[in-house]
Design an enzyme around this catalytic site. Structure first.
Site, mmCIF file in Angstrom:
data_model
loop_
_atom_site.group_PDB
_atom_site.id
_atom_site.type_symbol
_atom_site.label_atom_id
_atom_site.label_comp_id
_atom_site.label_asym_id
_atom_site.label_seq_id
_atom_site.Cartn_x
_atom_site.Cartn_y
_atom_site.Cartn_z
ATOM 1 N N HIS A 125 23.656 7.322 45.131
ATOM 2 C CA HIS A 125 22.565 8.173 45.624
ATOM 3 C C HIS A 125 22.336 9.340 44.650
ATOM 4 O O HIS A 125 21.193 9.676 44.332
ATOM 5 C CB HIS A 125 22.922 8.794 46.983
ATOM 6 N N LYS A 149 23.464 3.989 65.062
ATOM 7 C CA LYS A 149 23.935 4.439 66.373
ATOM 8 C C LYS A 149 25.268 5.161 66.258
ATOM 9 O O LYS A 149 25.525 6.114 66.960
ATOM 10 C CB LYS A 149 24.054 3.240 67.316
ATOM 11 N N ARG A 152 19.071 -1.743 44.535
ATOM 12 C CA ARG A 152 20.307 -2.206 43.917
ATOM 13 C C ARG A 152 20.208 -3.657 43.483
ATOM 14 O O ARG A 152 20.423 -4.001 42.359
ATOM 15 C CB ARG A 152 21.487 -2.054 44.887
ATOM 16 N N SER A 211 27.290 3.227 50.973
ATOM 17 C CA SER A 211 28.056 4.092 51.867
ATOM 18 C C SER A 211 29.063 3.265 52.661
ATOM 19 O O SER A 211 30.195 3.702 52.892
ATOM 20 C CB SER A 211 27.121 4.831 52.831
HETATM 21 P P1 ADP Z 1 19.118 3.670 54.379
HETATM 22 O O1 ADP Z 1 19.877 3.531 55.659
HETATM 23 O O2 ADP Z 1 17.757 4.271 54.506
HETATM 24 O O3 ADP Z 1 19.133 2.444 53.483
HETATM 25 P P2 ADP Z 1 21.019 4.794 52.554
HETATM 26 O O4 ADP Z 1 21.649 6.141 52.632
HETATM 27 O O5 ADP Z 1 21.926 3.617 52.671
HETATM 28 O O6 ADP Z 1 19.918 4.820 53.653
HETATM 29 O O7 ADP Z 1 20.198 4.657 51.215
HETATM 30 C C1 ADP Z 1 19.113 5.478 50.887
HETATM 31 C C2 ADP Z 1 18.417 4.927 49.648
HETATM 32 O O8 ADP Z 1 19.289 4.959 48.529
HETATM 33 C C3 ADP Z 1 17.944 3.480 49.760
HETATM 34 O O9 ADP Z 1 16.714 3.353 49.064
HETATM 35 C C4 ADP Z 1 19.027 2.700 49.047
HETATM 36 O O10 ADP Z 1 18.542 1.471 48.523
HETATM 37 C C5 ADP Z 1 19.366 3.672 47.942
HETATM 38 N N1 ADP Z 1 20.727 3.463 47.414
HETATM 39 C C6 ADP Z 1 21.883 3.451 48.106
HETATM 40 N N2 ADP Z 1 22.935 3.216 47.298
HETATM 41 C C7 ADP Z 1 22.428 3.085 46.032
HETATM 42 C C8 ADP Z 1 22.990 2.800 44.743
HETATM 43 N N3 ADP Z 1 24.293 2.582 44.592
HETATM 44 N N4 ADP Z 1 22.137 2.724 43.690
HETATM 45 C C9 ADP Z 1 20.807 2.914 43.867
HETATM 46 N N5 ADP Z 1 20.215 3.172 45.046
HETATM 47 C C10 ADP Z 1 21.006 3.256 46.117
#
Ligand code: ADP
Length: 160
Positions: free
Chosen positions: A17, A41, A90, A128
């Site tokens: 992120h 949830k 990703r 995450s």
């Molecule tokens: P959501 O539940 O909206 O997917 P996340 O916190 O999991 O929320 O992810 C937010 C954004 O960050 C999404 O667009 C996801 O694809 C992107 N993202 C998460 N991890 C990575 C990563 N390792 N590299 C690039 N983008 C990522």
């Protein structure tokens, strides 16, 4: 002036992120990170904790702020005067759902567009959920995956 929002659960924020945040902050004037309140949830961290970890992780990035939001991303963007939604891609598995969301958001508000950043290869595997999974094991060095402040919070939360 270009203003963008970067919505997500950030439970917790990872180096993947942060890579997207830094790169997006380089191409827009202002970036507002939106921590989604009600998507999952049972998030591991409360929305306040997720927000605090983000704030600490982005310290020093002058044009980045962190907010919480509930409901539609287009409404969140509009309320901040932003016309760009940032998302990270990703793998092909992200593509279908992200395209669907981007197209739906364009229909909801044609003045707001989605900008995708493809992951840096070193973070392509990182999510995450993976971080939460490996953090449960005593001798995993999670500093490769998250900012030190997140590593400390994870240890505390998981009683390590
Ligand atoms: P959501 O539940 O909206 O997917 P996340 O916190 O999991 O929320 O992810 C937010 C954004 O960050 C999404 O667009 C996801 O694809 C992107 N993202 C998460 N991890 C990575 C990563 N390792 N590299 C690039 N983008 C990522």
């Amino acid at each position: 002036m270009t203003k963008a929002v970067y919505p997500g659960s950030f439970d917790p924020v990872t180096l993947g992120h942060l890579d997207i945040i830094r790169r997006a902050a380089n191409v827009v004037d202002e970036l507002v990170i939106g921590v989604l309140i009600n998507r999952e949830k049972h998030p591991l961290f409360t929305v306040e904790e997720r927000m605090e970890m983000l704030q600490e992780s982005v310290r020093g990035l002058e044009n980045v702020t962190v907010e919480t939001f509930d409901g539609r991303t287009v409404d969140f963007a509009r309320s901040h005067g932003a016309n760009i939604i940032i998302r990270g891609l990703r793998a092909v598995t992200d593509f279908e759902i992200e395209m669907q969301m981007a197209q739906t958001n364009r229909i909801l508000d044609p003045s707001i567009d989605t900008m995708f950043f493809t992951t840096s290869l070193r973070y392509a595997y990182l999510s995450s959920s993976i971080v939460k999974e490996v953090a449960r094991y005593e001798n995993t060095d999670i500093s490769k995956f998250v900012h030190p402040c997140v590593a400390a919070r994870l240890k505390e939360k998981l009683g390590k």
